[in-house]
Enzyme design. Structure first.
Site, PDB file in Angstrom:
ATOM      1  N   ASP A  14      53.352  -3.634  49.581  1.00 21.03           N
ATOM      2  CA  ASP A  14      53.353  -2.699  48.445  1.00 21.03           C
ATOM      3  C   ASP A  14      53.307  -1.294  49.023  1.00 21.03           C
ATOM      4  O   ASP A  14      53.081  -1.093  50.219  1.00 21.03           O
ATOM      5  CB  ASP A  14      52.127  -2.951  47.554  1.00 21.03           C
ATOM      6  CG  ASP A  14      52.032  -1.959  46.387  1.00 21.03           C
ATOM      7  OD1 ASP A  14      53.046  -1.751  45.694  1.00 21.03           O
ATOM      8  OD2 ASP A  14      50.963  -1.360  46.176  1.00 21.03           O
ATOM      9  N   SER A  15      53.468  -0.308  48.143  1.00 21.15           N
ATOM     10  CA  SER A  15      53.362   1.083  48.567  1.00 21.15           C
ATOM     11  C   SER A  15      51.907   1.447  48.916  1.00 21.15           C
ATOM     12  O   SER A  15      51.672   2.479  49.528  1.00 21.15           O
ATOM     13  CB  SER A  15      53.865   1.997  47.456  1.00 21.15           C
ATOM     14  OG  SER A  15      53.110   1.762  46.287  1.00 21.15           O
ATOM     15  N   CYS A  77      55.415  -5.232  44.660  1.00 19.92           N
ATOM     16  CA  CYS A  77      55.598  -3.881  44.126  1.00 19.92           C
ATOM     17  C   CYS A  77      56.784  -3.961  43.183  1.00 19.92           C
ATOM     18  O   CYS A  77      57.875  -4.409  43.591  1.00 19.92           O
ATOM     19  CB  CYS A  77      55.888  -2.926  45.285  1.00 19.92           C
ATOM     20  SG  CYS A  77      56.352  -1.267  44.789  1.00 19.92           S
ATOM     21  N   GLU A 156      44.566   4.682  42.760  1.00 19.48           N
ATOM     22  CA  GLU A 156      44.362   4.954  44.193  1.00 19.48           C
ATOM     23  C   GLU A 156      43.082   5.771  44.416  1.00 19.48           C
ATOM     24  O   GLU A 156      42.445   5.661  45.450  1.00 19.48           O
ATOM     25  CB  GLU A 156      45.575   5.705  44.781  1.00 19.48           C
ATOM     26  CG  GLU A 156      46.876   4.919  44.709  1.00 19.48           C
ATOM     27  CD  GLU A 156      47.188   4.101  45.963  1.00 19.48           C
ATOM     28  OE1 GLU A 156      46.704   4.448  47.046  1.00 19.48           O
ATOM     29  OE2 GLU A 156      47.923   3.093  45.837  1.00 19.48           O
ATOM     30  N   CYS A 188      53.651  -2.763  36.986  1.00 21.03           N
ATOM     31  CA  CYS A 188      53.354  -2.068  38.240  1.00 21.03           C
ATOM     32  C   CYS A 188      52.118  -2.768  38.778  1.00 21.03           C
ATOM     33  O   CYS A 188      51.169  -3.010  38.013  1.00 21.03           O
ATOM     34  CB  CYS A 188      53.069  -0.586  37.978  1.00 21.03           C
ATOM     35  SG  CYS A 188      52.433   0.289  39.432  1.00 21.03           S
ATOM     36  N   HIS A 190      49.720  -1.919  40.448  1.00 21.54           N
ATOM     37  CA  HIS A 190      48.444  -1.197  40.345  1.00 21.54           C
ATOM     38  C   HIS A 190      47.776  -1.411  38.978  1.00 21.54           C
ATOM     39  O   HIS A 190      46.570  -1.278  38.843  1.00 21.54           O
ATOM     40  CB  HIS A 190      48.657   0.314  40.506  1.00 21.54           C
ATOM     41  CG  HIS A 190      48.901   0.778  41.912  1.00 21.54           C
ATOM     42  ND1 HIS A 190      50.033   0.471  42.613  1.00 21.54           N
ATOM     43  CD2 HIS A 190      48.155   1.562  42.737  1.00 21.54           C
ATOM     44  CE1 HIS A 190      49.977   1.044  43.808  1.00 21.54           C
ATOM     45  NE2 HIS A 190      48.848   1.710  43.909  1.00 21.54           N
TER      46      HIS A 190
HETATM   47  N1  DGL Z   1      52.569  -0.645  42.821  1.00 27.27           N
HETATM   48  C1  DGL Z   1      53.902  -0.221  42.735  1.00 27.27           C
HETATM   49  C2  DGL Z   1      54.690  -0.915  41.661  1.00 27.27           C
HETATM   50  O1  DGL Z   1      54.395  -2.042  41.350  1.00 27.27           O
HETATM   51  C3  DGL Z   1      54.291   1.190  42.861  1.00 27.27           C
HETATM   52  C4  DGL Z   1      53.327   2.290  42.832  1.00 27.27           C
HETATM   53  C5  DGL Z   1      53.974   3.505  43.423  1.00 27.27           C
HETATM   54  O2  DGL Z   1      54.006   3.561  44.645  1.00 27.27           O
HETATM   55  O3  DGL Z   1      54.482   4.351  42.685  1.00 27.27           O
HETATM   56  O4  DGL Z   1      55.642  -0.389  41.137  1.00 27.27           O
END
Ligand code: DGL
Length: 275
Positions: A14-15, A77, A156, A188, A190
């Site tokens: 993931d990012s 992600c 984050e 997403c 997150h």
């Molecule tokens: N967690 C990521 C997603 O599912 C991206 C978050 C990001 O880096 O913008 O899209």
């Protein structure tokens, strides 16, 4: 290089910390599997970047994970799944899965009125990928997307239960509240960490879909079908779960410990641009 050792780890990336919600689900559902996780903490967020950049980052990470001998890769992600899954899966000789098909499938199965909301990064919502995939599954599904770009930095920063987060979430979600959706995809990785906030604002009648759950099932079935599921009896060297990041290893380790079932003892920083 193709991996034929069924005791090899699964790669997840993931990012940043978002993919840990997927790793957590994989740990729960297939506890015998080993994991190498990479969080691109130096280059987060991906959600506001271009397709070319996201594809370049994803290719580098896939090369890094393959250097660790993984037998399959989960793109944990949505943004990278939207923009890079097809390309990297075609270029890689081990299975690569994303989170979008799993999330779309669950949402289509859950909706009763055919109106589904999707929240995600600007890139994911702008790509229209959920609409495309869900309408391929069921053509009359209506999808209402809403980008929530501030959610990722809030997560984050660890502001999971905070009045600032409540206020921002109310503003973003108000657009969806009068669209009569009965299902909402947390598009997403997150966002499941903000689930209780989203639940409070959307109410009990809207089904919240976390694609991580179905993704873990998809991985389990894929490994089993190809005879690559790990034999829990067999010994291995080193840690069962390994964590790598491109920056701020300690901050990541503390965050990971707060959301995973077991303490994360070590997180290693690597130079991802070298891959
Ligand atoms: N967690 C990521 C997603 O599912 C991206 C978050 C990001 O880096 O913008 O899209």
């Amino acid at each position: 290089m193709i991996q034929t050792d069924r005791n090899a780890p699964v790669g997840i990336f993931d990012s940043g910390v978002g993919g840990l919600t997927v790793a957590r689900e994989i740990m729960r559902q297939i506890p015998e599997e080993r994991i190498v996780y990479f969080g691109d903490t130096a280059r987060v967020p991906y959600g506001s970047k271009s397709r070319d950049t996201i594809l370049r980052y994803s290719r580098q990470i896939v090369r890094f994970l393959q250097s660790q001998g993984v037998k399959a890769i989960v793109i944990a992600c949505n943004t990278a799944s939207a923009y890079a899954l097809d390309e990297v899966a075609a270029e890689t000789d081990i299975p690569v899965i994303g989170v979008i098909n799993a999330g779309a499938r669950t949402a289509v199965a859950a909706t009763r009125n055919g109106r589904i909301g999707v929240i995600g990064t600007e890139a994911t919502v702008g790509s229209g990928i959920y609409t495309k995939v869900m309408q391929e599954m069921k053509p009359d599904i209506q999808v209402i997307g809403k980008a929530c770009p501030l959610f990722v930095p809030l997560v984050e920063e660890g502001l999971l239960h905070d009045s600032v987060t409540d206020e921002i979430a109310s503003r973003y979600l108000s657009v969806l509240k009068n669209k009569y959706i009965d299902t909402l995809v947390l598009g997403c990785t997150h966002y499941p960490l903000l689930r209780s906030t989203v639940r409070r604002i959307m109410g009990e009648d809207v089904v919240l879909v976390n694609p991580a759950y179905e993704t873990a099932i998809e991985l389990r079935d894929l490994l089993k079908k190809s005879g690559m599921n790990r034999n829990p009896e067999e010994a291995f060297e080193g840690e069962q779960y390994q964590f790598f990041v491109s920056d701020l290893a300690e901050k990541f380790r503390d965050f990971a410990t707060s959301i995973l079932p077991n303490e994360v003892k070590e997180t290693r920083q690597i130079e991802i641009e070298n891959y």
